[in-house]
Design a protein around this motif. Structure first.
Motif, PDB file in Angstrom:
ATOM      1  N   ALA A 176     -29.012  -8.268  -2.257  1.00  0.00           N
ATOM      2  CA  ALA A 176     -28.578  -7.194  -1.507  1.00  0.00           C
ATOM      3  C   ALA A 176     -27.397  -7.362  -0.462  1.00  0.00           C
ATOM      4  N   SER A 177     -26.555  -8.242   0.366  1.00  0.00           N
ATOM      5  CA  SER A 177     -26.186  -8.329   1.547  1.00  0.00           C
ATOM      6  C   SER A 177     -25.082  -9.200   0.881  1.00  0.00           C
ATOM      7  N   GLN A 178     -24.994  -9.631  -0.321  1.00  0.00           N
ATOM      8  CA  GLN A 178     -23.629 -10.129  -0.849  1.00  0.00           C
ATOM      9  C   GLN A 178     -23.168 -10.212  -2.443  1.00  0.00           C
ATOM     10  N   LEU A 179     -22.433  -9.273  -2.248  1.00  0.00           N
ATOM     11  CA  LEU A 179     -22.055  -8.342  -3.782  1.00  0.00           C
ATOM     12  C   LEU A 179     -21.250  -8.761  -3.797  1.00  0.00           C
ATOM     13  N   PRO A 180     -20.642 -10.418  -5.422  1.00  0.00           N
ATOM     14  CA  PRO A 180     -19.585 -10.825  -4.966  1.00  0.00           C
ATOM     15  C   PRO A 180     -18.559  -9.991  -6.699  1.00  0.00           C
ATOM     16  N   ASP A 181     -17.666 -10.597  -6.758  1.00  0.00           N
ATOM     17  CA  ASP A 181     -16.573 -10.035  -7.925  1.00  0.00           C
ATOM     18  C   ASP A 181     -17.524  -9.377  -8.392  1.00  0.00           C
ATOM     19  N   PHE A 182     -18.507 -10.372  -9.633  1.00  0.00           N
ATOM     20  CA  PHE A 182     -18.701 -10.112 -10.850  1.00  0.00           C
ATOM     21  C   PHE A 182     -20.275  -9.422 -10.247  1.00  0.00           C
ATOM     22  N   PHE A 183     -20.576  -8.475 -10.857  1.00  0.00           N
ATOM     23  CA  PHE A 183     -22.488  -8.244 -11.312  1.00  0.00           C
ATOM     24  C   PHE A 183     -22.399  -6.985 -12.384  1.00  0.00           C
ATOM     25  N   THR A 184     -23.776  -6.864 -13.074  1.00  0.00           N
ATOM     26  CA  THR A 184     -24.088  -6.084 -13.583  1.00  0.00           C
ATOM     27  C   THR A 184     -25.117  -4.763 -13.403  1.00  0.00           C
ATOM     28  N   HIS A 188     -32.716  -1.001 -16.809  1.00  0.00           N
ATOM     29  CA  HIS A 188     -34.067  -0.121 -16.597  1.00  0.00           C
ATOM     30  C   HIS A 188     -33.053   0.750 -16.032  1.00  0.00           C
ATOM     31  N   ARG A 189     -32.243   0.188 -14.531  1.00  0.00           N
ATOM     32  CA  ARG A 189     -32.356   1.070 -13.184  1.00  0.00           C
ATOM     33  C   ARG A 189     -30.219   1.704 -13.497  1.00  0.00           C
ATOM     34  N   PRO A 190     -30.191   1.449 -14.092  1.00  0.00           N
ATOM     35  CA  PRO A 190     -28.100   1.306 -13.891  1.00  0.00           C
ATOM     36  C   PRO A 190     -27.852   1.924 -12.967  1.00  0.00           C
ATOM     37  N   GLU A 191     -27.918   2.922 -12.279  1.00  0.00           N
ATOM     38  CA  GLU A 191     -27.758   3.272 -10.710  1.00  0.00           C
ATOM     39  C   GLU A 191     -27.455   1.902  -9.496  1.00  0.00           C
ATOM     40  N   ILE A 192     -28.330   0.866 -10.005  1.00  0.00           N
ATOM     41  CA  ILE A 192     -29.100   0.341  -8.894  1.00  0.00           C
ATOM     42  C   ILE A 192     -27.681  -1.345  -9.315  1.00  0.00           C
ATOM     43  N   ALA A 193     -27.301  -1.443  -8.642  1.00  0.00           N
ATOM     44  CA  ALA A 193     -25.811  -3.015  -8.898  1.00  0.00           C
ATOM     45  C   ALA A 193     -26.887  -4.116  -8.380  1.00  0.00           C
ATOM     46  N   ILE A 194     -26.756  -5.268  -9.593  1.00  0.00           N
ATOM     47  CA  ILE A 194     -27.747  -6.302  -9.561  1.00  0.00           C
ATOM     48  C   ILE A 194     -26.468  -7.667  -9.102  1.00  0.00           C
ATOM     49  N   PRO A 195     -26.604  -8.343  -8.114  1.00  0.00           N
ATOM     50  CA  PRO A 195     -25.763  -9.187  -7.606  1.00  0.00           C
ATOM     51  C   PRO A 195     -25.567 -10.637  -8.199  1.00  0.00           C
ATOM     52  N   LEU A 435     -29.075 -11.367 -11.197  1.00  0.00           N
ATOM     53  CA  LEU A 435     -28.589 -12.531 -12.269  1.00  0.00           C
ATOM     54  C   LEU A 435     -28.760 -13.560 -11.804  1.00  0.00           C
ATOM     55  N   MET A 436     -28.213 -14.593 -12.513  1.00  0.00           N
ATOM     56  CA  MET A 436     -28.065 -16.079 -12.338  1.00  0.00           C
ATOM     57  C   MET A 436     -27.287 -16.530 -12.608  1.00  0.00           C
ATOM     58  N   PHE A 437     -26.511 -17.425 -12.418  1.00  0.00           N
ATOM     59  CA  PHE A 437     -25.069 -18.149 -12.165  1.00  0.00           C
ATOM     60  C   PHE A 437     -25.339 -19.536 -13.192  1.00  0.00           C
ATOM     61  N   THR A 438     -24.333 -19.243 -14.057  1.00  0.00           N
ATOM     62  CA  THR A 438     -24.746 -19.592 -15.578  1.00  0.00           C
ATOM     63  C   THR A 438     -23.609 -20.504 -15.809  1.00  0.00           C
ATOM     64  N   ILE A 439     -24.728 -21.968 -16.510  1.00  0.00           N
ATOM     65  CA  ILE A 439     -23.652 -22.888 -17.249  1.00  0.00           C
ATOM     66  C   ILE A 439     -23.288 -23.269 -18.326  1.00  0.00           C
ATOM     67  N   PHE A 440     -22.935 -22.769 -19.943  1.00  0.00           N
ATOM     68  CA  PHE A 440     -23.577 -23.285 -20.794  1.00  0.00           C
ATOM     69  C   PHE A 440     -22.942 -24.679 -21.322  1.00  0.00           C
ATOM     70  N   GLU A 441     -23.838 -25.393 -21.863  1.00  0.00           N
ATOM     71  CA  GLU A 441     -23.136 -27.073 -23.078  1.00  0.00           C
ATOM     72  C   GLU A 441     -23.201 -26.069 -24.112  1.00  0.00           C
ATOM     73  N   ASP A 442     -21.786 -26.169 -24.359  1.00  0.00           N
ATOM     74  CA  ASP A 442     -21.326 -25.608 -26.059  1.00  0.00           C
ATOM     75  C   ASP A 442     -19.969 -26.910 -26.196  1.00  0.00           C
ATOM     76  N   GLY A 443     -20.507 -27.951 -27.226  1.00  0.00           N
ATOM     77  CA  GLY A 443     -19.500 -28.224 -27.335  1.00  0.00           C
ATOM     78  C   GLY A 443     -19.114 -27.427 -29.136  1.00  0.00           C
ATOM     79  N   ARG A 444     -19.183 -26.269 -29.124  1.00  0.00           N
ATOM     80  CA  ARG A 444     -18.441 -26.046 -31.029  1.00  0.00           C
ATOM     81  C   ARG A 444     -16.960 -26.797 -31.628  1.00  0.00           C
ATOM     82  N   PRO A 445     -16.759 -26.709 -32.746  1.00  0.00           N
ATOM     83  CA  PRO A 445     -17.437 -26.960 -33.596  1.00  0.00           C
ATOM     84  C   PRO A 445     -18.301 -27.932 -33.629  1.00  0.00           C
TER      85      PRO A 445
END
Length: 825
Positions: A176-184, A188-195, A435-445
């Protein structure tokens, strides 16, 4: 024993809810998402239990030919979850759920919910197939699976567990108290910002099974609580404890249930064994799970919960206790990152889930069918339940594996939409959403030829700028034990410096250290790192110059591996594979050369199984390991032929011996073992090899040998990084970074300043390999070093006044120094 009954009115309400969703105008995927929320078993506040199964293999047409029922097993005796083996009486209840298309639903009374101190009712669906064989349909998204993936799931009071957790204040602050630059927003409740959880400044990667002597989450909790208390009381830490501190986050190797040992690939459980029955009273032998695996061999089922072999108590509370301990750490919260494996499943999954989940075979086992709407929805629900244990971030394993054939384009494409959806799964802890901090391991191709050079490691960062990816220098092909390694990686080094702000950086992780065991001895080894292979490997993956560059100068998010920091062995181990066990061992014998020393092997508490077979000395085991490796290739992995070839090389007459190295096997202590060698003995050897190596990889065995000076130096660099978060950003126009190369010598050097206000300057020089050299840093960078001071120097660098004159001093391989701008008044 209270009776367990289907409550018709409540069940009808559930059926009407499901029918309303099915009749809605939502997409198949959206319908699947809503239905998936109520799959499994949910203990409600009113004391009733909701049950839901998706069983497309049991269609209405087939149902007439089969007997289908829900089987509930409620303990009549107390279960001691810490006991290795016990026999317990259960009461069995069988009743019919209501079928609605491919789903089965019911609301029941009388089921016992599990808690920290009491076992709940166990459950699964049963049916008799057309051949008269009793089959099981297991809950794919359970909350508790204490006796392995082949046993039934346990009903658990998950709401009470969440309401009693000790870190609710932490979630109140971070949701609730920390809303970073990126949020979605919540779909189901689009009026609520999820940090979204903010990125940490550095990460410690560890494997629960080897991070402590006991190899459980509760023992790891005790370790962190002890360290937390010491720091709160200003008590000194041991060098081994120092390796665990100074991190914003801990990334656990996968904690999902792994595959289990199978001799005949039967679907029967080895941990939940039916002994006898008298009407509806069953006698069952319970064996505490003892699987040993590095975590990436998953059968998919049960990934919503935790591998029971990692739980000393077998209770989900143990997971929450660990996370709460880190969230309440005395020097500030430590984030917990889960490593999620959703790109593939082991072949054992074919025994556990229906075919709709699987697309077909691949090099790991089975590709997963992410494109089927219901499967896609269940996978995301499985992940949601896992995240709701309270973690802060996720690392998505093998992002390049999420591929599908697009009939519209006619080519195989990456399923980036699903990968991004994984990042946008909303965690719910009580009333708190994140929402989670996210790391991808991705070596495509990957696995295309030349992928090491063509992969950008940026495909997902470009689609989701707040995410991170494993960078090119921490990926699997990192082999810093080789002479001139950093020179060969110069192009990638420059990419890290200029575009690496959202890359995970560093040198050591579970995969790179394992790959270090596979480096052939005839390659050009950098012997400046040590006198033996084991010294070379340890100093390559815990290298002062590399650590100084990564932490003190390089952009990105640094990650360390606890086994590398502790100079503890590490390899790809598993005692869960009878089919390919010998092949895997033959490919991992380099572990004995690169990581196991005679001193380690001679310890009485280590390698006990192999010593009992006759391998009393490390050279014996190495000889046999290499012979096995060569023979497996020569005999095309045919175990019977391998055993025969070994026996042909026994005794005085070895003229029929086809593998030269096998002539070395006539150690007297091993003759009896080799004389009886057959396919069964080879499989036994492979199993014992894996279990002994697993034990040898435990960090606790090497605590007393941790170098105090090195541990303090590494921690000092972590603190340096914490005090300068701007170092994580990519270089700006006024910064400089270059190298000095001559022969096999490579020296990194550079200068950079705080890009936010230019208030601070940092200069660095690090010897990355080769012969010693006098460096002239001021001349190279065009700066007046009289206005700079030493911030951090590698151990031993300030020898005999070596750093008295910063304009000219000697650097040896693996040494480095960090300078801070300090103009004199």
């Amino acid at each position: 024993m209270p009776s367990i009954e289907l409550i018709e009115e409540a069940t009808q309400d559930l059926l009407e809810w499901a029918a309303e969703i099915d009749a809605s105008h939502a997409t198949y995927f959206e319908k699947g998402q809503q239905l998936a929320r109520r799959l499994g078993a949910h203990y409600r506040e009113d004391g009733l239990t909701e049950i839901g199964f998706w069983a497309p293999e049991l269609t209405a047409q087939v149902m007439r030919k089969k007997e289908i029922y829900l089987e509930i097993l409620t303990p009549l005796d107390d279960i001691d979850f810490r006991q290795g083996q016990q026999v317990v009486r259960f009461h069995r209840t069988r009743l019919n759920l209501e079928q609605q298309g491919e789903f089965f639903w019911g609301v029941l009374s009388g089921m016992r919910p599990g808690s920290r101190d009491r076992a709940g009712s166990f459950y699964w669906m049963r049916y008799i197939d057309q051949q008269g064989i009793l089959e099981a349909i297991r809950d794919i998204v359970p909350y508790s699976l204490p006796y392995g993936v082949f046993g039934p799931a346990e009903l658990y009071d998950i709401d009470s567990l969440q309401s009693d957790r000790r870190d609710l204040d932490y979630f109140a602050r971070t949701s609730a108290s920390q809303l970073p630059d990126f949020f979605t927003t919540d779909q189901h409740r689009p009026e609520i910002a999820i940090p979204r959880v903010h990125a940490p400044r550095n990460i410690l990667q560890l494997h629960i099974g080897t991070a402590t002597r006991e190899g459980t989450l509760e023992s790891l909790t005790r370790l962190y609580q002890r360290i937390s208390d010491k720091l709160a009381n200003d008590d000194p830490l041991t060098p081994a404890e120092e390796n665990f501190v100074g991190y914003d986050a801990v990334q656990l190797l996968p904690t999902e249930p792994t595959i289990e040992f199978r001799t005949d690939y039967s679907p029967e459980s080895e941990f939940f064994v039916f002994i006898s029955q008298e009407e509806d009273e069953l006698t069952i032998e319970l064996n505490k799970p003892n699987t040993q695996d590095w975590g990436y061999d998953v059968p998919l089922l049960g990934s919503s919960t935790t591998n029971a072999a990692l739980l000393g108590s077998l209770r989900p509370d143990e997971v929450v206790d660990f996370i709460a301990t880190l969230h309440n750490f005395s020097t500030g919260p430590i984030q917990v990152i889960y490593d999620l494996v959703y790109g593939h499943a082991d072949n054992q999954s074919e025994l556990l889930v229906n075919r709709e989940y699987l697309k077909g075979p691949n090099m790991y086992g089975q590709d997963l069918n992410h494109q089927l709407p219901t499967v896609r929805a269940i996978f995301l629900e499985m992940q949601r339940r896992k995240l709701n244990t309270g973690c802060d971030g996720i690392r998505v394993d093998g992002g390049q594996d999420f591929r599908f054939f697009n009939p519209l384009s006619g080519v195989v494409e990456q399923d980036d939409a699903y990968l991004l959806a994984m990042s946008d799964v909303v965690q719910e802890i009580g009333d708190y959403k994140r929402l989670m901090f996210t790391i991808f391991e991705d070596g495509r191709p990957w696995p295309s030829e030349g992928w090491e050079d063509t992969s950008t490691y940026r495909d997902l960062i470009e689609k989701m700028p707040e995410s991170y990816q494993w960078g090119p220098l921490i990926f699997a092909h990192n082999t810093p034990t080789l002479k001139g390694f950093w020179e060969t990686k110069w192009r990638r080094v420059l990419e890290v410096m200029h575009i690496g702000s959202n890359w995970i950086t560093g040198c050591a992780n579970h995969d790179t250290v394992r790959r270090g065991n596979q480096v052939e001895r005839d390659r050009p080894i950098n012997w400046n790192l040590g006198d033996t292979l084991s010294e070379v490997l340890r100093n390559a993956y815990d290298n002062p110059a590399t650590t100084m560059w990564v932490y003190g100068f390089s952009p990105g998010l640094p990650m360390d591996f606890i086994n590398a920091l502790s100079h503890a062995p590490w390899m790809f181990f598993r005692n869960t594979d009878e089919r390919y066990g010998v092949k895997v061992v033959s490919e991992e014998v380099g572990f004995l050369e690169w990581q196991v020393t005679p001193e380690i092997y001679d310890r009485p508490e280590l390698f006990q199984h192999l010593k009992s077979l006759g391998f009393t000395q490390l050279p014996q085991l190495r000889d046999f390991g290499h012979a096995l490796q060569e023979t497996m290739v020569e005999m095309d992995y045919d175990l019977e032929r391998v055993a025969e070839a070994c026996q042909e090389c026994l005794g005085e007459d070895t003229t029929s011996c086809r593998i030269d190295r096998l002539r070395l096997l006539n150690h007297p202590e091993m003759v009896q073992f080799l004389k009886t060698l057959d396919m069964a003995q080879l499989k036994k050897f492979a199993l014992l090899f894996m279990e002994d190596c697993y034990e040898a990889c435990k960090v606790s065995y090497y605590e007393d040998n941790v170098d105090a000076v090195r541990a303090t130096f590494n921690r000092q660099l972590r603190e340096f990084r914490h005090g300068r978060p701007w170092l994580g950003q990519s270089l700006i126009g006024t910064d400089r970074f270059d190298k000095y190369s001559e022969g096999d010598r490579t020296i990194f050097y550079g200068v950079r300043s705080n890009p936010n206000d230019g208030s601070e300057g940092i200069a660095m020089v690090a010897h990355m390999g080769g012969e010693p050299m006098k460096v002239h840093l001021g001349e190279w960078l065009g700066i007046n070093l009289n206005q700079w001071k030493v911030a951090v120097a590698s151990p031993g660098l300030d020898r005999d006044g070596n750093l008295d004159d910063l304009n000219s001093f000697e650097l040896k391989d693996s040494e480095g120094v960090l300078l801070c701008f300090a103009p004199k008044p």
